[in-house]
Design a protein around this motif. Structure first.
Motif, short mmCIF file in Angstrom:
data_model
loop_
_atom_site.label_atom_id
_atom_site.label_comp_id
_atom_site.label_asym_id
_atom_site.label_seq_id
_atom_site.Cartn_x
_atom_site.Cartn_y
_atom_site.Cartn_z
N GLY A 64 30.40 46.83 38.80
CA GLY A 64 30.64 47.02 37.38
C GLY A 64 31.99 47.68 37.12
N GLU A 65 32.22 48.02 35.86
CA GLU A 65 33.52 48.51 35.44
C GLU A 65 33.36 49.64 34.43
N ILE A 66 34.27 50.61 34.51
CA ILE A 66 34.34 51.69 33.52
C ILE A 66 35.69 51.60 32.83
N LEU A 67 35.68 51.57 31.51
CA LEU A 67 36.90 51.54 30.73
C LEU A 67 37.04 52.86 29.97
N PHE A 68 38.23 53.47 30.04
CA PHE A 68 38.50 54.68 29.27
C PHE A 68 39.69 54.42 28.36
N ASP A 69 39.49 54.63 27.08
CA ASP A 69 40.54 54.43 26.08
C ASP A 69 41.17 53.04 26.20
N GLY A 70 40.34 52.04 26.51
CA GLY A 70 40.79 50.65 26.51
C GLY A 70 41.34 50.14 27.82
N HIS A 71 41.41 50.98 28.86
CA HIS A 71 41.95 50.51 30.15
C HIS A 71 40.97 50.87 31.27
N PRO A 72 41.07 50.17 32.40
CA PRO A 72 40.19 50.49 33.53
C PRO A 72 40.33 51.95 33.95
N TRP A 73 39.19 52.61 34.13
CA TRP A 73 39.16 54.02 34.51
C TRP A 73 39.93 54.25 35.80
N GLU A 74 40.73 55.34 35.80
CA GLU A 74 41.42 55.78 37.01
C GLU A 74 41.32 57.29 37.10
N ARG A 75 41.56 57.84 38.27
CA ARG A 75 41.32 59.27 38.48
C ARG A 75 42.18 60.15 37.57
#
Length: 240
Positions: A64-75
């Motif tokens: 699956g995928e996590i999006l934060f503020d419209g972009h793929p989540w990164e550390r």
């Protein structure tokens, strides 16, 4: 178009391998709207905490995928995501200010943020009192202050009222409701339906690792009846 600060798409978390693998989170797709309080509900062991731990980087998703503020989540996004998951990481022999100063040094944050967050959570006047002597409610508020130090856009709270007395719960409820006015979106996990009823704008209900319900919480809506109905039916296909 609705603006989401956080989305998960078909998020999966398995523990173990092969035929013994257990699915704790099964294709969960959350939609956390910017400027709102989102209440994540579910029976014990439903997958709420596991989902939050993936969003906060404590666990790695299986799929699956996590999006934060419209972009793929990164550390690096963790600097914009404050969280209080499990027990607040406090030094009991230090004051509230000293606990916060340790974190500003570790993260390279301006010391001016200490006064700001202490005022936000109502702990400006604790003076030289050590955190180990704080009430449970004060410890929770100090934990939230730690989560707010980096000036996050999203605040994630996992069962923040656990162990609090009625006064502490009421104080924390008011604090949580104030965050959207400060530009902070809140994702709140709780098993106390009455608190979510008075705090959340949107609710999601996880049952057996699956998101069985997600919608706005309307004035006068009977959340307990909704929760029990969703838990009995279980499957999203049966709910919708």
């Amino acid at each position: 178009m609705t603006d989401f600060i956080l989305e998960t798409r078909q998020l999966v978390k398995k523990f173990g391998r092969g035929t013994r693998a257990q699915i704790a989170v099964n294709q969960v797709s959350l939609h956390v709207e910017t400027g709102k309080v989102y209440g994540l509900l579910g029976p014990n062991g439903a997958g709420k905490s596991t989902t939050l731990k993936m969003v906060t980087g404590m666990l790695h998703p299986t799929a699956g995928e996590i999006l934060f503020d419209g972009h793929p989540w990164e550390r690096n996004d963790l600097y914009r995501i404050g969280s209080l998951v499990e027990q607040a990481p406090l030094y009991p022999n230090l004051t509230a200010r000293e606990n916060l100063k340790v974190r500003t040094i570790l993260w390279g944050l301006p010391e001016e943020r200490i006064d700001t967050v202490l005022e936000m959570v109502g702990l400006s006047n604790t003076g030289k009192k050590r955190a180990g002597r704080f009430s449970m409610g004060m410890k929770q508020r100090l934990g939230i202050a730690l989560a707010l130090l980096a000036d996050p856009q999203l605040l994630i709270l996992d069962e923040p009222t656990n162990g609090l007395d009625p006064i502490g719960i009421e104080e924390l409820r008011g604090l949580i409701r104030s965050f959207p006015t400060m530009g902070i979106t809140v994702l709140l996990s709780s098993h106390i339906l009455g608190e979510v009823q008075q705090t959340a704008d949107i609710v999601g209900i996880i049952v057996g690792g699956k998101l069985a319900y997600e919608d706005e919480l309307h004035a006068g809506q009977d959340l307990e009846a909704l929760f029990m109905d969703v838990c009995r039916k279980g499957s999203p296909d049966e709910i919708r």
